[in-house]
Design an enzyme around this catalytic site. Sequence first.
Site, PDB file in Angstrom:
ATOM      1  N   ARG A   1     -24.377 -20.975 -14.845  1.00 53.52           N
ATOM      2  CA  ARG A   1     -24.094 -21.164 -13.505  1.00 53.52           C
ATOM      3  C   ARG A   1     -24.535 -19.967 -12.496  1.00 53.52           C
ATOM      4  NH1 ARG A   1     -19.476 -23.324 -15.703  1.00 53.52           N
ATOM      5  NH2 ARG A   1     -18.856 -21.345 -16.081  1.00 53.52           N
ATOM      6  N   MET A   2     -24.531 -18.910 -12.842  1.00 56.51           N
ATOM      7  CA  MET A   2     -25.289 -17.696 -11.992  1.00 56.51           C
ATOM      8  C   MET A   2     -26.564 -17.500 -12.526  1.00 56.51           C
ATOM      9  SD  MET A   2     -23.618 -16.683  -9.592  1.00 56.51           S
ATOM     10  CE  MET A   2     -24.450 -15.288  -9.349  1.00 56.51           C
TER      11      MET A   2
ATOM     12  N   GLU B   1     -31.293 -16.062 -23.032  1.00 59.28           N
ATOM     13  CA  GLU B   1     -30.250 -16.712 -23.619  1.00 59.28           C
ATOM     14  C   GLU B   1     -30.019 -16.169 -25.014  1.00 59.28           C
ATOM     15  OE1 GLU B   1     -27.511 -18.507 -23.207  1.00 59.28           O
ATOM     16  OE2 GLU B   1     -27.758 -18.864 -21.259  1.00 59.28           O
TER      17      GLU B   1
ATOM     18  N   THR C   1     -17.143 -10.344 -15.467  1.00 55.93           N
ATOM     19  CA  THR C   1     -16.082  -9.863 -15.236  1.00 55.93           C
ATOM     20  C   THR C   1     -15.222  -9.877 -16.663  1.00 55.93           C
ATOM     21  OG1 THR C   1     -15.368 -12.195 -14.606  1.00 55.93           O
ATOM     22  CG2 THR C   1     -16.156 -10.513 -12.690  1.00 55.93           C
TER      23      THR C   1
ATOM     24  N   GLY D   1     -17.320  -6.834  -9.591  1.00 50.13           N
ATOM     25  CA  GLY D   1     -16.693  -7.733  -9.919  1.00 50.13           C
ATOM     26  C   GLY D   1     -17.031  -8.947  -8.731  1.00 50.13           C
TER      27      GLY D   1
ATOM     28  N   HIS E   1     -10.182 -20.368  -8.904  1.00 50.77           N
ATOM     29  CA  HIS E   1     -11.612 -20.922  -9.088  1.00 50.77           C
ATOM     30  C   HIS E   1     -11.856 -22.132 -10.020  1.00 50.77           C
ATOM     31  CE1 HIS E   1     -11.978 -16.183  -8.679  1.00 50.77           C
ATOM     32  NE2 HIS E   1     -13.308 -16.393  -8.582  1.00 50.77           N
ATOM     33  N   HIS E   2     -12.938 -22.306 -10.375  1.00 52.03           N
ATOM     34  CA  HIS E   2     -13.389 -23.361 -10.866  1.00 52.03           C
ATOM     35  C   HIS E   2     -12.602 -23.575 -12.359  1.00 52.03           C
ATOM     36  CE1 HIS E   2     -16.156 -21.109 -13.497  1.00 52.03           C
ATOM     37  NE2 HIS E   2     -16.396 -20.462 -12.332  1.00 52.03           N
TER      38      HIS E   2
ATOM     39  N   LYS F   1     -13.763 -21.128 -15.619  1.00 50.78           N
ATOM     40  CA  LYS F   1     -13.613 -19.781 -15.513  1.00 50.78           C
ATOM     41  C   LYS F   1     -12.663 -19.179 -16.841  1.00 50.78           C
ATOM     42  CE  LYS F   1     -13.012 -15.501 -12.814  1.00 50.78           C
ATOM     43  NZ  LYS F   1     -14.137 -15.100 -13.505  1.00 50.78           N
TER      44      LYS F   1
ATOM     45  N   GLY G   1     -12.285 -10.830 -11.629  1.00 51.46           N
ATOM     46  CA  GLY G   1     -12.811  -9.452 -11.349  1.00 51.46           C
ATOM     47  C   GLY G   1     -12.675  -9.256  -9.606  1.00 51.46           C
TER      48      GLY G   1
HETATM   49  N1  LIG Z   1     -19.790 -10.411  -9.701  1.00 55.55           N
HETATM   50  C1  LIG Z   1     -19.940 -11.538  -9.077  1.00 55.55           C
HETATM   51  O1  LIG Z   1     -20.282 -11.454  -8.022  1.00 55.55           O
HETATM   52  C2  LIG Z   1     -19.886 -12.771  -9.870  1.00 55.55           C
HETATM   53  C3  LIG Z   1     -19.395 -12.810 -11.185  1.00 55.55           C
HETATM   54  N2  LIG Z   1     -19.419 -13.799 -11.958  1.00 55.55           N
HETATM   55  C4  LIG Z   1     -19.097 -13.582 -13.390  1.00 55.55           C
HETATM   56  O2  LIG Z   1     -20.139 -14.023 -14.110  1.00 55.55           O
HETATM   57  C5  LIG Z   1     -19.954 -14.113 -15.634  1.00 55.55           C
HETATM   58  C6  LIG Z   1     -20.648 -15.559 -15.771  1.00 55.55           C
HETATM   59  O3  LIG Z   1     -20.329 -16.480 -14.724  1.00 55.55           O
HETATM   60  P1  LIG Z   1     -20.912 -18.141 -14.918  1.00 55.55           P
HETATM   61  O4  LIG Z   1     -22.335 -17.928 -14.712  1.00 55.55           O
HETATM   62  O5  LIG Z   1     -20.034 -18.755 -14.133  1.00 55.55           O
HETATM   63  O6  LIG Z   1     -20.761 -18.519 -16.339  1.00 55.55           O
HETATM   64  P2  LIG Z   1     -21.532 -19.325 -17.505  1.00 55.55           P
HETATM   65  O7  LIG Z   1     -20.677 -19.594 -18.633  1.00 55.55           O
HETATM   66  O8  LIG Z   1     -21.921 -20.431 -16.607  1.00 55.55           O
HETATM   67  O9  LIG Z   1     -22.849 -18.715 -17.691  1.00 55.55           O
HETATM   68  C7  LIG Z   1     -22.695 -17.529 -18.609  1.00 55.55           C
HETATM   69  C8  LIG Z   1     -24.135 -17.458 -19.445  1.00 55.55           C
HETATM   70  O10 LIG Z   1     -24.036 -16.432 -20.107  1.00 55.55           O
HETATM   71  C9  LIG Z   1     -24.766 -16.751 -21.704  1.00 55.55           C
HETATM   72  N3  LIG Z   1     -24.582 -15.934 -22.692  1.00 55.55           N
HETATM   73  C10 LIG Z   1     -23.270 -15.463 -23.186  1.00 55.55           C
HETATM   74  N4  LIG Z   1     -23.645 -14.402 -24.150  1.00 55.55           N
HETATM   75  C11 LIG Z   1     -24.763 -14.122 -24.123  1.00 55.55           C
HETATM   76  C12 LIG Z   1     -25.633 -13.253 -24.968  1.00 55.55           C
HETATM   77  N5  LIG Z   1     -25.193 -12.800 -25.898  1.00 55.55           N
HETATM   78  N6  LIG Z   1     -26.964 -13.342 -24.689  1.00 55.55           N
HETATM   79  C13 LIG Z   1     -27.492 -14.211 -23.639  1.00 55.55           C
HETATM   80  N7  LIG Z   1     -26.840 -15.158 -22.886  1.00 55.55           N
HETATM   81  C14 LIG Z   1     -25.532 -15.207 -23.139  1.00 55.55           C
HETATM   82  C15 LIG Z   1     -24.020 -18.105 -21.955  1.00 55.55           C
HETATM   83  O11 LIG Z   1     -24.605 -18.845 -22.800  1.00 55.55           O
HETATM   84  P3  LIG Z   1     -23.524 -19.830 -23.485  1.00 55.55           P
HETATM   85  O12 LIG Z   1     -23.176 -21.086 -22.745  1.00 55.55           O
HETATM   86  O13 LIG Z   1     -24.507 -20.042 -24.796  1.00 55.55           O
HETATM   87  O14 LIG Z   1     -22.495 -19.146 -24.006  1.00 55.55           O
HETATM   88  C16 LIG Z   1     -24.102 -18.560 -20.436  1.00 55.55           C
HETATM   89  O15 LIG Z   1     -25.501 -19.202 -20.201  1.00 55.55           O
HETATM   90  C17 LIG Z   1     -18.613 -14.457 -15.615  1.00 55.55           C
HETATM   91  O16 LIG Z   1     -17.882 -13.059 -16.048  1.00 55.55           O
HETATM   92  C18 LIG Z   1     -17.923 -14.601 -14.217  1.00 55.55           C
HETATM   93  O17 LIG Z   1     -16.788 -14.199 -13.750  1.00 55.55           O
HETATM   94  C19 LIG Z   1     -19.633 -15.071 -11.535  1.00 55.55           C
HETATM   95  C20 LIG Z   1     -19.852 -15.189 -10.235  1.00 55.55           C
HETATM   96  C21 LIG Z   1     -20.074 -14.066  -9.532  1.00 55.55           C
HETATM   97  O1  LIG Z   2     -16.308 -16.731 -12.462  1.00 57.59           O
HETATM   98  C1  LIG Z   2     -16.633 -17.026 -11.477  1.00 57.59           C
HETATM   99  O2  LIG Z   2     -17.255 -17.950 -11.051  1.00 57.59           O
HETATM  100  C2  LIG Z   2     -16.430 -15.915 -10.234  1.00 57.59           C
HETATM  101  N1  LIG Z   2     -16.307 -14.510 -10.956  1.00 57.59           N
HETATM  102  C3  LIG Z   2     -15.947 -13.444 -10.143  1.00 57.59           C
HETATM  103  C4  LIG Z   2     -14.755 -13.031 -10.288  1.00 57.59           C
HETATM  104  O3  LIG Z   2     -14.055 -13.082 -11.550  1.00 57.59           O
HETATM  105  O4  LIG Z   2     -14.211 -12.402  -9.352  1.00 57.59           O
HETATM  106  C5  LIG Z   2     -16.688 -13.445  -8.676  1.00 57.59           C
HETATM  107  C6  LIG Z   2     -16.341 -14.893  -8.383  1.00 57.59           C
HETATM  108  O5  LIG Z   2     -15.109 -15.014  -7.529  1.00 57.59           O
HETATM  109  C7  LIG Z   2     -16.956 -16.061  -8.890  1.00 57.59           C
END
Ligand SMILES: NC(=O)C1=CN([C@@H]2O[C@H](COP(=O)(O)OP(=O)(O)OC[C@H]3O[C@@H](n4cnc5c(N)ncnc54)[C@H](OP(=O)(O)O)[C@@H]3O)[C@@H](O)[C@H]2O)C=CC1
Ligand SMILES: O=C(O)C1=N[C@H](C(=O)O)C[C@H](O)C1
Length: 269
Positions: free
Chosen positions: A15-16, A37, A103, A126, A158-159, A162, A168
């Site tokens: 997603r991110m 990936e 996070t 976070g 959150h969705h 998560k 975080g």
């Molecule tokens: N700090 C901030 O502002 C925010 C933080 N977050 C955090 O970011 C993280 C990701 O969120 P989100 O995008 O929703 O999650 P997703 O599950 O959509 O995306 C995570 C991606 O990372 C990949 N991945 C996992 N392990 C590896 C690896 N070893 N090598 C390469 N790729 C890998 C996953 O692959 P696979 O699907 O194959 O496991 C997946 O494509 C979470 O911890 C979330 O809480 C999210 C939004 C905002």
């Molecule tokens: O997993 C998410 O989606 C998000 N994660 C972050 C968190 O754990 O606070 C930031 C945001 O709220 C979205």
Amino acid sequence: MSELPGIVVTGASGRMGQMLVRTIAESGAARLVGALERAGHDWIGRDIGEAMGGAAIDVLVTDDPVEVFAKAQAVIDFTAPAATVAFAGLAAQARAVHVIGTTGLTEADLKAINAAARHAVIVRAGNMSLGVNLLVQLTKKVAAALDEDFDIEIIEAHHNQKVDAPSGTALMLGEAAAEGRGVKLADVRDSGRDGMTGARMRGNIGFAAIRGGDIVGDHDVLFAAKSEQITLRHRAMDRTVFAKGALKAALWGQDKSPGEYDMVDVLGL
Ligand SMILES: NC(=O)C1=CN([C@@H]2O[C@H](COP(=O)(O)OP(=O)(O)OC[C@H]3O[C@@H](n4cnc5c(N)ncnc54)[C@H](OP(=O)(O)O)[C@@H]3O)[C@@H](O)[C@H]2O)C=CC1
Ligand SMILES: O=C(O)C1=N[C@H](C(=O)O)C[C@H](O)C1
């Protein structure tokens, strides 16, 4: 004219990850030089633009961090704790700025990340949005102004995909509230109430987590006393706010000395 800073996005299909690929392409301030990936992912070897359903952008998805990090000035990483710890070491070896949004990191993970920051710039938060980082500052101020007659509760939503709780962001807000009160969060944290919990303990900071549908990220800090309440609230309407903050951090870090920074440093709050 000098080239724009090259950025690698890890977890590019996530997603991110996808939001970051779009944000970098539209920014005019940086260029995408790698999309990573995990090994075995079905996007490996495909053009990331095409894999995302758009036009080719001449960046193939790879599972080799060493090769892509060597070409990058920054790595933007929103993946999972084990991956992020491994990337921290590799990004530091490549002397690339590592922006960490992941996070759910444990104390041991944080220690490993801190060790990597001896050799390179790491920006970790976070939540990368301007609004939440401002909310963190406000929370600290309000908590410092009020006494324990005000119960502090942090409510996040959150969705349904998560995997970590409290979020975080909720933990950042809890740390800020504890700091404002002059206590350690670990000593007053109350999360996961269920069953015969007993009455609320005065001075505790409570956490509640809601998971449902496609909620991007909502955070409330409630200060509740007898006869009056204050609520500080942030709602993210889409993920661009996180991606824009992360890109800002990657660019900000380019001329900084090795060390661990956060978004309060980046935004100068
Ligand atoms: N700090 C901030 O502002 C925010 C933080 N977050 C955090 O970011 C993280 C990701 O969120 P989100 O995008 O929703 O999650 P997703 O599950 O959509 O995306 C995570 C991606 O990372 C990949 N991945 C996992 N392990 C590896 C690896 N070893 N090598 C390469 N790729 C890998 C996953 O692959 P696979 O699907 O194959 O496991 C997946 O494509 C979470 O911890 C979330 O809480 C999210 C939004 C905002
Ligand atoms: O997993 C998410 O989606 C998000 N994660 C972050 C968190 O754990 O606070 C930031 C945001 O709220 C979205």
